[in-house]
Design an enzyme around this catalytic site. Structure first.
Site, mmCIF file in Angstrom:
data_model
loop_
_atom_site.group_PDB
_atom_site.id
_atom_site.type_symbol
_atom_site.label_atom_id
_atom_site.label_comp_id
_atom_site.label_asym_id
_atom_site.label_seq_id
_atom_site.Cartn_x
_atom_site.Cartn_y
_atom_site.Cartn_z
ATOM 1 N N ARG A 1 -0.484 8.481 -12.208
ATOM 2 C CA ARG A 1 -1.462 7.814 -11.342
ATOM 3 C C ARG A 1 -2.637 7.362 -12.206
ATOM 4 O O ARG A 1 -3.785 7.493 -11.839
ATOM 5 C CB ARG A 1 -1.900 8.755 -10.222
ATOM 6 C CG ARG A 1 -0.756 9.011 -9.248
ATOM 7 C CD ARG A 1 -1.020 10.081 -8.253
ATOM 8 N NE ARG A 1 -2.141 9.780 -7.376
ATOM 9 C CZ ARG A 1 -2.639 10.677 -6.527
ATOM 10 N NH1 ARG A 1 -2.145 11.879 -6.435
ATOM 11 N NH2 ARG A 1 -3.659 10.343 -5.766
ATOM 12 N N ASP A 2 -2.284 6.782 -13.359
ATOM 13 C CA ASP A 2 -3.281 6.348 -14.314
ATOM 14 C C ASP A 2 -3.354 4.823 -14.353
ATOM 15 O O ASP A 2 -2.744 4.145 -13.529
ATOM 16 C CB ASP A 2 -2.976 6.927 -15.696
ATOM 17 C CG ASP A 2 -1.577 6.554 -16.188
ATOM 18 O OD1 ASP A 2 -0.906 5.707 -15.549
ATOM 19 O OD2 ASP A 2 -1.145 7.114 -17.215
ATOM 20 N N CYS B 1 -6.494 1.032 -7.305
ATOM 21 C CA CYS B 1 -6.440 0.230 -8.522
ATOM 22 C C CYS B 1 -7.513 -0.853 -8.435
ATOM 23 O O CYS B 1 -7.501 -1.653 -7.504
ATOM 24 C CB CYS B 1 -5.058 -0.406 -8.666
ATOM 25 S SG CYS B 1 -3.703 0.786 -8.644
ATOM 26 N N HIS C 1 -2.957 -3.237 8.235
ATOM 27 C CA HIS C 1 -4.089 -3.560 7.361
ATOM 28 C C HIS C 1 -4.690 -2.265 6.828
ATOM 29 O O HIS C 1 -4.908 -1.319 7.577
ATOM 30 C CB HIS C 1 -5.152 -4.342 8.148
ATOM 31 C CG HIS C 1 -6.454 -4.483 7.427
ATOM 32 N ND1 HIS C 1 -6.603 -5.319 6.345
ATOM 33 C CD2 HIS C 1 -7.653 -3.883 7.608
ATOM 34 C CE1 HIS C 1 -7.866 -5.227 5.906
ATOM 35 N NE2 HIS C 1 -8.507 -4.355 6.651
ATOM 36 N N HIS D 1 0.770 -1.248 0.000
ATOM 37 C CA HIS D 1 0.000 0.000 0.000
ATOM 38 C C HIS D 1 0.799 1.295 0.000
ATOM 39 O O HIS D 1 0.204 2.363 0.051
ATOM 40 C CB HIS D 1 -0.935 0.010 1.214
ATOM 41 C CG HIS D 1 -1.882 -1.135 1.239
ATOM 42 N ND1 HIS D 1 -2.901 -1.278 0.324
ATOM 43 C CD2 HIS D 1 -1.942 -2.214 2.049
ATOM 44 C CE1 HIS D 1 -3.564 -2.398 0.582
ATOM 45 N NE2 HIS D 1 -2.993 -2.986 1.616
ATOM 46 N N LYS E 1 -5.402 -9.257 -7.928
ATOM 47 C CA LYS E 1 -6.090 -8.731 -6.746
ATOM 48 C C LYS E 1 -7.203 -7.800 -7.215
ATOM 49 O O LYS E 1 -6.994 -6.983 -8.113
ATOM 50 C CB LYS E 1 -5.105 -7.993 -5.845
ATOM 51 C CG LYS E 1 -5.699 -7.580 -4.517
ATOM 52 C CD LYS E 1 -4.653 -7.005 -3.582
ATOM 53 C CE LYS E 1 -5.300 -6.631 -2.256
ATOM 54 N NZ LYS E 1 -4.339 -5.984 -1.347
#
Length: 145
Positions: A45-46, A104, A137, A37, A64
């Protein structure tokens, strides 16, 4: 006198040996959190950013469904578990200030690579689970602000 100190020395030495694995275990959960993360300086950031980062962080076997990257310093992310966070449902904590993030989302199709992702970026408060003062988390269900 030296003979009576030997058992105490042995207990002390055994204590020292047993502490590092415990700390290492905590650090490994935090390290895994960072791997999944954390990206302090994103390049773009595409959608291509998401596909590249998900592959690079080994989050594509299987693909994921959703993953969020936090664009900040490690210390500011850690601070959510302390001064920059407030309790939020159970052991979760919500940040007192917003963070730049990129989420994402898998476009569907096969769960096997090649994985295709859609990027959405913005600024939002984030929710993390903490253990021993470290985030371990990321709560994906928190809604974007």
């Amino acid at each position: 006198m030296a003979m009576s100190l030997a058992p105490l020395l042995l207990v002390f030495m055994l204590g020292l040996v047993s502490i590092p694995p415990t700390l290492a275990q905590d650090d490994s959960r935090f390290t895994k959190f960072l791997t999944q993360h954390y990206d302090a300086r994103p390049t773009g950031r595409d959608d291509r950013y998401c596909e590249r980062m998900m592959r690079r962080r080994e989050l594509t076997r299987p693909c994921k469904a959703v993953n969020t990257f936090i664009h900040s310093t490690k210390d500011s992310i850690k601070a959510i578990c302390g001064a920059n966070g407030e309790p939020y449902r159970g052991n979760l904590r919500i940040s007192k200030s917003p963070f730049q993030v990129t989420t994402c989302t898998h476009n569907g199709g096969s769960p096997r690579p090649p994985c295709r992702y859609r990027a959405s970026s913005g600024s939002r408060d984030i929710v993390v689970g903490c253990e021993d003062g470290l985030p371990v988390h990321f709560d994906e269900s928190f809604v974007h602000l």
